[in-house]
Design a protein around this motif. Sequence first.
Motif, PDB file in Angstrom:
ATOM      1  N   SER A   6      -9.578  -9.357   5.863  1.00 16.61           N
ATOM      2  CA  SER A   6      -8.577  -8.641   6.662  1.00 16.61           C
ATOM      3  C   SER A   6      -8.860  -8.801   8.154  1.00 16.61           C
ATOM      4  O   SER A   6      -7.938  -9.011   8.946  1.00 16.61           O
ATOM      5  CB  SER A   6      -8.569  -7.161   6.280  1.00 16.61           C
ATOM      6  N   ARG A  60      -0.257 -14.688   3.854  1.00 18.58           N
ATOM      7  CA  ARG A  60      -0.094 -13.239   3.784  1.00 18.58           C
ATOM      8  C   ARG A  60       1.357 -12.885   3.440  1.00 18.58           C
ATOM      9  O   ARG A  60       2.300 -13.599   3.834  1.00 18.58           O
ATOM     10  CB  ARG A  60      -0.509 -12.568   5.102  1.00 18.58           C
ATOM     11  N   ARG A  89       3.413  -6.416   4.187  1.00 15.47           N
ATOM     12  CA  ARG A  89       2.812  -5.913   5.425  1.00 15.47           C
ATOM     13  C   ARG A  89       3.788  -5.021   6.184  1.00 15.47           C
ATOM     14  O   ARG A  89       3.420  -3.987   6.744  1.00 15.47           O
ATOM     15  CB  ARG A  89       2.400  -7.103   6.305  1.00 15.47           C
TER      16      ARG A  89
END
Length: 333
Positions: A16, A44, A49
């Motif tokens: 991360s 990702r 997100r």
Amino acid sequence: MRDVAKLAGVSHQTVSRVLNEHPNVRQETRARVLEAMESLDYRRNLAARTLVTRQSHTLGIIGFETTLFGPASMLYGIEDAARTAGYLVSIAMVRNLERRPVLDAVDRLRQHAVDGIIAIAPKPAVTNGLMQAPAGLACVAVGGAGPAEAVPTVRVDNAAGARLATQHLLDLGHRTVHHVAGPADWPEAQERIAGWRDALTAAGAEIPPVLPQSWNAETGYAQGQALAADKAVTAIFCANDRIALGVLRALHEAGRKVPEEVSVVGFDDMPESGYFLPPLTTVRQDFGELGRLSLALLLEHMAGKESPAHVVVAPELAIRASTARPARARVRT
């Protein structure tokens, strides 16, 4: 991310940190994580997100369908600045510069969950549309009239650019300067008329009549024919470089030599301007700077920071071979 962490031999938190470019990761570890990501073809999940952070890290740009150099260069400058800052960009194009199409474009961009919007706004209808955007959605306009607008703006000082062009011709010894204007409903065109007129007034020079029309070379050619027929005309300031191209052709066909008999100045500094015959003296706009400043202003508003309502970029004059002292002044010396 767990697969990447396992292959790289690091923790999930370390992966991360690498993804978010955290500085507290050893270079060797960062390289190992990036190699694992490439090996697994890891990308990702931006949608996930966005759901977690409530930020898409995507900015919306509203442009309009045109081949004009200025707006097209503004669009590129904004997109380039956003990409450099690490933002994705979603572009919504409108076919006409009216309030309703702008509102529709805002709605399309909201469907992509953009964090903020930058709109190229050469006409008041664009900023009027942005004013009706939902509360909390940061918006910035590029271009337009400036201080009178309720939406934050970044724009070139068109009046100052016109004064630079006109004063340059007056300083060369021309008694007055004729102007071939852009469209009457564009604030930029009106500001260039105002700057031209201010410079002539300050010099006590005659102010010739002006007829706003369009931004294209056809306008320059048609008005250039009339100006070429008047032997008293020795200096012409054009509202953009395309108009100047038409004026140059009209002067050439009429046998009026540039710059020996007539000096010509444009506005924009298109890449081709230095290859006109003769190379064109013109007012240069820094579209890259417009892009950077508009992005910076948007990010400040998105963060809720104190920031100026309006930012003005000063233009500069690029002097080339299309301007010179008038023949009568050269004879006297």
